[in-house]
Design a protein around this motif. Structure first.
Motif, PDB file in Angstrom:
ATOM      1  N   UNK A 191       0.854  -1.187   0.000  1.00  0.00           N
ATOM      2  CA  UNK A 191       0.000   0.000   0.000  1.00  0.00           C
ATOM      3  C   UNK A 191       0.891   1.239   0.000  1.00  0.00           C
ATOM      4  N   UNK A 192       0.528   2.221  -0.800  1.00  0.00           N
ATOM      5  CA  UNK A 192       1.258   3.492  -0.846  1.00  0.00           C
ATOM      6  C   UNK A 192       0.404   4.584  -0.226  1.00  0.00           C
ATOM      7  N   UNK A 193       1.016   5.355   0.667  1.00  0.00           N
ATOM      8  CA  UNK A 193       0.365   6.535   1.212  1.00  0.00           C
ATOM      9  C   UNK A 193       0.708   7.723   0.330  1.00  0.00           C
ATOM     10  N   UNK A 194      -0.315   8.399  -0.156  1.00  0.00           N
ATOM     11  CA  UNK A 194      -0.122   9.464  -1.131  1.00  0.00           C
ATOM     12  C   UNK A 194       0.125  10.803  -0.439  1.00  0.00           C
ATOM     13  N   UNK A 195       0.541  11.785  -1.237  1.00  0.00           N
ATOM     14  CA  UNK A 195       0.813  13.121  -0.713  1.00  0.00           C
ATOM     15  C   UNK A 195      -0.454  13.787  -0.192  1.00  0.00           C
ATOM     16  N   UNK A 196      -1.614  13.359  -0.676  1.00  0.00           N
ATOM     17  CA  UNK A 196      -2.886  13.951  -0.254  1.00  0.00           C
ATOM     18  C   UNK A 196      -3.442  13.293   0.997  1.00  0.00           C
ATOM     19  N   UNK A 197      -2.714  12.316   1.542  1.00  0.00           N
ATOM     20  CA  UNK A 197      -3.171  11.675   2.762  1.00  0.00           C
ATOM     21  C   UNK A 197      -3.986  10.413   2.545  1.00  0.00           C
ATOM     22  N   UNK A 198      -4.219  10.049   1.295  1.00  0.00           N
ATOM     23  CA  UNK A 198      -4.961   8.831   0.999  1.00  0.00           C
ATOM     24  C   UNK A 198      -4.022   7.647   0.858  1.00  0.00           C
ATOM     25  N   UNK A 199      -4.586   6.523   0.522  1.00  0.00           N
ATOM     26  CA  UNK A 199      -3.792   5.320   0.272  1.00  0.00           C
ATOM     27  C   UNK A 199      -4.254   4.668  -1.020  1.00  0.00           C
ATOM     28  N   UNK A 200      -3.339   3.927  -1.633  1.00  0.00           N
ATOM     29  CA  UNK A 200      -3.686   3.153  -2.815  1.00  0.00           C
ATOM     30  C   UNK A 200      -2.929   1.837  -2.774  1.00  0.00           C
ATOM     31  N   UNK A 201      -3.541   0.811  -3.320  1.00  0.00           N
ATOM     32  CA  UNK A 201      -2.890  -0.488  -3.408  1.00  0.00           C
ATOM     33  C   UNK A 201      -1.927  -0.472  -4.589  1.00  0.00           C
ATOM     34  N   UNK A 202      -0.704  -0.928  -4.352  1.00  0.00           N
ATOM     35  CA  UNK A 202       0.288  -1.061  -5.415  1.00  0.00           C
ATOM     36  C   UNK A 202       0.320  -2.528  -5.815  1.00  0.00           C
ATOM     37  N   UNK A 203      -0.374  -2.852  -6.896  1.00  0.00           N
ATOM     38  CA  UNK A 203      -0.520  -4.238  -7.321  1.00  0.00           C
ATOM     39  C   UNK A 203       0.738  -4.767  -7.994  1.00  0.00           C
ATOM     40  N   UNK A 204       0.845  -6.099  -8.043  1.00  0.00           N
ATOM     41  CA  UNK A 204       1.844  -6.729  -8.896  1.00  0.00           C
ATOM     42  C   UNK A 204       1.428  -6.491 -10.341  1.00  0.00           C
ATOM     43  N   UNK A 205       2.325  -5.988 -11.190  1.00  0.00           N
ATOM     44  CA  UNK A 205       1.940  -5.751 -12.579  1.00  0.00           C
ATOM     45  C   UNK A 205       1.628  -7.064 -13.296  1.00  0.00           C
ATOM     46  N   UNK A 206       0.761  -6.987 -14.309  1.00  0.00           N
ATOM     47  CA  UNK A 206       0.446  -8.188 -15.089  1.00  0.00           C
ATOM     48  C   UNK A 206       1.649  -8.586 -15.929  1.00  0.00           C
ATOM     49  N   UNK A 207       2.169  -7.636 -16.691  1.00  0.00           N
ATOM     50  CA  UNK A 207       3.334  -7.913 -17.533  1.00  0.00           C
ATOM     51  C   UNK A 207       4.389  -6.849 -17.317  1.00  0.00           C
ATOM     52  N   UNK A 208       4.774  -6.179 -18.377  1.00  0.00           N
ATOM     53  CA  UNK A 208       5.815  -5.146 -18.299  1.00  0.00           C
ATOM     54  C   UNK A 208       5.370  -3.966 -19.126  1.00  0.00           C
ATOM     55  N   UNK A 209       5.503  -2.733 -18.545  1.00  0.00           N
ATOM     56  CA  UNK A 209       5.104  -1.544 -19.280  1.00  0.00           C
ATOM     57  C   UNK A 209       5.920  -1.381 -20.551  1.00  0.00           C
ATOM     58  N   UNK A 210       7.182  -1.771 -20.505  1.00  0.00           N
ATOM     59  CA  UNK A 210       8.064  -1.681 -21.667  1.00  0.00           C
ATOM     60  C   UNK A 210       8.821  -3.005 -21.790  1.00  0.00           C
ATOM     61  N   UNK A 211       8.454  -3.860 -22.757  1.00  0.00           N
ATOM     62  CA  UNK A 211       9.139  -5.165 -22.859  1.00  0.00           C
ATOM     63  C   UNK A 211      10.540  -5.026 -23.424  1.00  0.00           C
ATOM     64  N   UNK A 212      11.310  -6.104 -23.251  1.00  0.00           N
ATOM     65  CA  UNK A 212      12.663  -6.219 -23.820  1.00  0.00           C
ATOM     66  C   UNK A 212      13.576  -5.120 -23.305  1.00  0.00           C
ATOM     67  N   UNK A 213      13.575  -4.904 -21.966  1.00  0.00           N
ATOM     68  CA  UNK A 213      14.424  -3.875 -21.385  1.00  0.00           C
ATOM     69  C   UNK A 213      15.678  -4.459 -20.746  1.00  0.00           C
ATOM     70  N   UNK A 214      15.801  -5.784 -20.742  1.00  0.00           N
ATOM     71  CA  UNK A 214      17.008  -6.393 -20.182  1.00  0.00           C
ATOM     72  C   UNK A 214      17.235  -7.752 -20.852  1.00  0.00           C
TER      73      UNK A 214
END
Length: 353
Positions: free
Chosen positions: A330-353
């Motif tokens: 969970x990430x606490x935001x600058x506005x005082x709220x929270x959000x769940x930081x999920x495991x990504x499904x894949x990769x935002x940019x493939x073939x980076x390594x």
């Protein structure tokens, strides 16, 4: 509204469905699809208690000696990018996987898969980069192999490296050791590698020159272990970024993780690039950073040691392990709220390594 029917035959889903009968790019992205491939296909096929650890490098005992053993393959496109090359990645990536077990990397193997027609000068540049990176990391490339595939069946060069190293006595780095109260430290600014690759691959300009953070982390880890061998877990957040590493640790340890979004060191160039492209820096790949879960009583001393090392001068405490919401980040935001930081499904940019 127009009566013209939409032609959707050429459309693709950006988040691949998980029940596909064929491999998709997301299976190599270091996120949920990669985890499912390993857990539900490879692990049952291979079996074994060591593999069941599902860590970046396996900790094994051989002849009374504790060793770390790791292998990785590199298919980055392009082969050369600001701050490094596929050769640097192939050495540093495997050295870093070993370092995340606390091991002193000693020897590497190297496999070159060359595409017919690639220029010998390109192969030489990659080999020279590998040699320089190995010398800088204090490891030796001790054995290797070369294969050639037909033109059109590769991207010039693919590399594989495997490595072994000694684990010092008293060092036991694994996510199962994480307990509520552990302090979460990241070694520096995140997202640089992914944005550097993106800038040259897509021809994008973000107002400043973004360099990959590709580096060998063995020296930084030695500095941390010199303070105390009682570190709980280390990870280098490569594919899937910091978010993937934190989720993997939370799931394996059965603890929750809370991070403070404003404390995560995101350089302005990465923040601007992600804002333009609609990406989250937490999911962007790194190649020279680590995240550490450290007992609270050692956190200040470990942080000081990290900041005294060139690769840890921007080290920052970003959060802690907690009793609440086990397995979730969970990430606490600058506005005082929270959000769940999920495991990504894949990769935002493939073939980076």
């Amino acid at each position: 509204m127009s009566d013209t029917a939409l032609d959707i035959t050429g459309w693709t889903c950006p988040a691949p469905l998980r029940d596909r009968p064929r491999v998709v790019m997301g299976h190599g992205g270091g996120g949920a699809l990669s985890a499912e491939l390993v857990q539900h296909l490879f692990a049952p096929a291979f079996g074994g208690d060591v593999l069941a650890q599902l860590t970046d490098s396996a900790a094994v005992s051989l002849g009374g000696v504790r060793l770390a053993f790791s292998t990785d393959s590199y298919v980055v496109r392009p082969l050369f990018f600001p701050g490094g090359s596929i050769g640097d990645l192939a050495v540093n990536g495997t050295v870093n996987d070993l370092a995340m077990s606390g091991a002193e990397a000693a020897y590497l193997s190297c496999g070159f898969i060359l595409e017919e027609g690639v220029e010998m000068s390109v192969v030489a540049r990659v080999a020279e980069a590998m040699g320089a990176a190995a010398r800088a990391a204090g490891v030796e490339v001790a054995t290797g192999d070369t294969k050639v595939v037909e033109a059109g069946h590769g991207d010039g060069i693919y590399l594989n490296t495997a490595g072994i190293g000694l684990i010092p006595d008293g060092v036991d780095l694994r996510p199962q050791r994480v307990v509520p109260g552990d302090v979460v430290i990241v070694s520096g600014e995140i997202g640089l590698h992914g944005v550097a690759i993106m800038s040259v691959r897509e021809g994008l300009e973000f107002g400043v020159d973004v360099q990959s953070d590709c580096a060998a982390l063995g020296g930084l880890v030695r500095s941390m272990l010199a303070v105390t061998p009682d570190l709980h877990v280390l990870r280098d957040p490569t594919r899937g970024g910091l978010a993937a590493s934190l989720n993997e640790i939370a799931a394996a340890s059965g603890t929750g993780v809370v991070i403070h979004e404003g404390r995560v060191p995101v350089p302005a160039a990465v923040a601007n690039a992600c804002a333009i492209l609609g990406l989250d820096p937490l999911y962007v790949a790194n190649e020279g950073k680590l995240v550490a879960f450290v007992p609270r009583e050692h956190a200040d001393a470990v942080l000081d040691a990290m900041r005294a090392h060139p690769l840890g001068r921007h080290a920052t405490v970003i959060g802690e392990a907690v009793d609440a919401h086990p397995g979730l980040v969970v990430a606490r935001t600058a506005l005082g709220g929270t959000r769940v930081v999920d495991l990504p499904i894949g990769e935002q940019l493939p073939r980076i390594c």
